[in-house]
Design a protein around this motif. Structure first.
Motif, PDB file in Angstrom:
ATOM      1  N   PHE A  44       1.066  -0.994  -0.625  1.00 34.49           N
ATOM      2  CA  PHE A  44      -0.007   0.115   0.488  1.00 34.49           C
ATOM      3  C   PHE A  44       0.569   1.493   0.304  1.00 34.49           C
ATOM      4  CE2 PHE A  44       0.255  -1.722   4.610  1.00 34.49           C
ATOM      5  CZ  PHE A  44       0.621  -0.492   4.872  1.00 34.49           C
ATOM      6  N   VAL A  45       0.421   2.112  -0.167  1.00 29.52           N
ATOM      7  CA  VAL A  45       1.200   3.732  -0.385  1.00 29.52           C
ATOM      8  C   VAL A  45       1.005   4.600   0.532  1.00 29.52           C
ATOM      9  CG1 VAL A  45       1.670   5.366  -2.754  1.00 29.52           C
ATOM     10  CG2 VAL A  45       1.399   2.971  -3.070  1.00 29.52           C
ATOM     11  N   HIS A  60      -3.000   7.657   3.049  1.00 31.26           N
ATOM     12  CA  HIS A  60      -2.569   5.863   2.778  1.00 31.26           C
ATOM     13  C   HIS A  60      -2.495   7.031   0.794  1.00 31.26           C
ATOM     14  CE1 HIS A  60      -3.228   3.092   4.465  1.00 31.26           C
ATOM     15  NE2 HIS A  60      -3.557   3.916   5.429  1.00 31.26           N
ATOM     16  N   VAL A  61      -2.689   6.422  -0.287  1.00 34.80           N
ATOM     17  CA  VAL A  61      -2.459   6.864  -1.602  1.00 34.80           C
ATOM     18  C   VAL A  61      -3.570   5.874  -2.147  1.00 34.80           C
ATOM     19  CG1 VAL A  61      -1.955   7.754  -3.438  1.00 34.80           C
ATOM     20  CG2 VAL A  61      -0.742   8.613  -1.860  1.00 34.80           C
ATOM     21  N   PRO A  62      -5.000   5.563  -2.252  1.00 34.73           N
ATOM     22  CA  PRO A  62      -5.388   4.594  -2.761  1.00 34.73           C
ATOM     23  C   PRO A  62      -5.718   4.388  -3.993  1.00 34.73           C
ATOM     24  CG  PRO A  62      -7.001   5.070  -1.066  1.00 34.73           C
ATOM     25  CD  PRO A  62      -6.100   6.669  -1.444  1.00 34.73           C
ATOM     26  N   PRO A  79     -12.151   8.848   4.064  1.00 35.40           N
ATOM     27  CA  PRO A  79     -11.061   8.085   4.557  1.00 35.40           C
ATOM     28  C   PRO A  79     -11.828   6.555   4.045  1.00 35.40           C
ATOM     29  CG  PRO A  79     -12.005   9.167   5.893  1.00 35.40           C
ATOM     30  CD  PRO A  79     -13.080   9.755   4.502  1.00 35.40           C
ATOM     31  N   THR A  80     -10.445   5.708   4.406  1.00 34.04           N
ATOM     32  CA  THR A  80     -10.569   4.735   3.601  1.00 34.04           C
ATOM     33  C   THR A  80     -11.282   3.829   5.141  1.00 34.04           C
ATOM     34  OG1 THR A  80      -8.835   3.646   5.385  1.00 34.04           O
ATOM     35  CG2 THR A  80      -7.591   4.397   3.228  1.00 34.04           C
ATOM     36  N   ASP A  81     -11.596   2.318   4.311  1.00 35.76           N
ATOM     37  CA  ASP A  81     -12.446   1.164   5.165  1.00 35.76           C
ATOM     38  C   ASP A  81     -11.872   1.534   6.412  1.00 35.76           C
ATOM     39  OD1 ASP A  81     -14.348   1.350   2.624  1.00 35.76           O
ATOM     40  OD2 ASP A  81     -13.057  -0.861   1.633  1.00 35.76           O
ATOM     41  N   LEU A  85      -7.010   8.191   7.196  1.00 38.47           N
ATOM     42  CA  LEU A  85      -7.048   9.692   5.973  1.00 38.47           C
ATOM     43  C   LEU A  85      -6.752   8.747   4.703  1.00 38.47           C
ATOM     44  CD1 LEU A  85      -5.357  13.276   8.158  1.00 38.47           C
ATOM     45  CD2 LEU A  85      -7.555  12.548   7.168  1.00 38.47           C
ATOM     46  N   ALA A  86      -6.948   9.641   3.779  1.00 41.67           N
ATOM     47  CA  ALA A  86      -6.547   9.079   2.071  1.00 41.67           C
ATOM     48  C   ALA A  86      -7.069  10.364   1.082  1.00 41.67           C
ATOM     49  CB  ALA A  86      -7.562   8.120   1.719  1.00 41.67           C
ATOM     50  N   VAL A  87      -6.054  10.544   0.393  1.00 37.03           N
ATOM     51  CA  VAL A  87      -5.666  11.765  -1.000  1.00 37.03           C
ATOM     52  C   VAL A  87      -5.663  11.068  -2.216  1.00 37.03           C
ATOM     53  CG1 VAL A  87      -4.289  13.121   0.514  1.00 37.03           C
ATOM     54  CG2 VAL A  87      -3.283  11.803  -0.685  1.00 37.03           C
ATOM     55  N   GLU A  88      -5.863  12.034  -3.221  1.00 30.10           N
ATOM     56  CA  GLU A  88      -5.352  11.608  -4.971  1.00 30.10           C
ATOM     57  C   GLU A  88      -4.903  12.557  -5.634  1.00 30.10           C
ATOM     58  OE1 GLU A  88      -9.000  11.685  -7.264  1.00 30.10           O
ATOM     59  OE2 GLU A  88      -9.800  14.004  -5.821  1.00 30.10           O
ATOM     60  N   LEU A  89      -4.138  11.825  -5.883  1.00 32.51           N
ATOM     61  CA  LEU A  89      -2.829  12.735  -7.027  1.00 32.51           C
ATOM     62  C   LEU A  89      -3.487  13.492  -7.786  1.00 32.51           C
ATOM     63  CD1 LEU A  89       0.298  10.478  -6.656  1.00 32.51           C
ATOM     64  CD2 LEU A  89      -0.083  11.635  -4.913  1.00 32.51           C
ATOM     65  N   LEU A  90      -3.086  14.756  -7.757  1.00 33.83           N
ATOM     66  CA  LEU A  90      -3.479  15.757  -8.370  1.00 33.83           C
ATOM     67  C   LEU A  90      -3.076  15.963  -9.923  1.00 33.83           C
ATOM     68  CD1 LEU A  90      -5.258  18.081  -6.391  1.00 33.83           C
ATOM     69  CD2 LEU A  90      -6.923  16.549  -7.919  1.00 33.83           C
TER      70      LEU A  90
END
Length: 95
Positions: A44-45, A60-62, A79-81, A85-90
């Motif tokens: 996982f990232v 986390h970077v799902p 947030p993840t399951d 905390l989670a982010v997406e790359l733009l």
């Protein structure tokens, strides 16, 4: 979205004030975790992200297959399951 709400500062015990920040920031560092960690399935990232006008968070970077490059832009997402905390790359910066 809220990062963890602390009732008081863990170091000095002063009451904190609510603050708004994000949801976009700049990746400070990222990694792929390839070892077993309780409650998580590798790989996982993860990324440290400096939120604009806010704190540095570990998120986390799902869906990511590779570590994000420092300087890339990211946005907080749901947030993840596991309630992390989670982010997406733009925008990814070339390494």
């Amino acid at each position: 979205m809220a990062a963890y709400a602390w009732p008081s500062c863990p170091a000095c015990t002063e009451q904190g004030e609510p603050a708004a920040f994000g949801p976009v920031g700049t990746v400070w560092s990222g990694t792929v975790v390839r070892i077993p960690v309780p409650g998580r399935t590798p790989p996982f990232v993860l990324a440290y992200v400096d939120l604009d006008d806010g704190p540095r968070i570990l998120a986390h970077v799902p869906g990511a297959q590779a570590a994000p490059t420092a300087g890339s832009r990211a946005r907080l997402v749901a947030p993840t399951d596991s309630d992390d905390l989670a982010v997406e790359l733009l925008a990814r910066v070339a390494s």
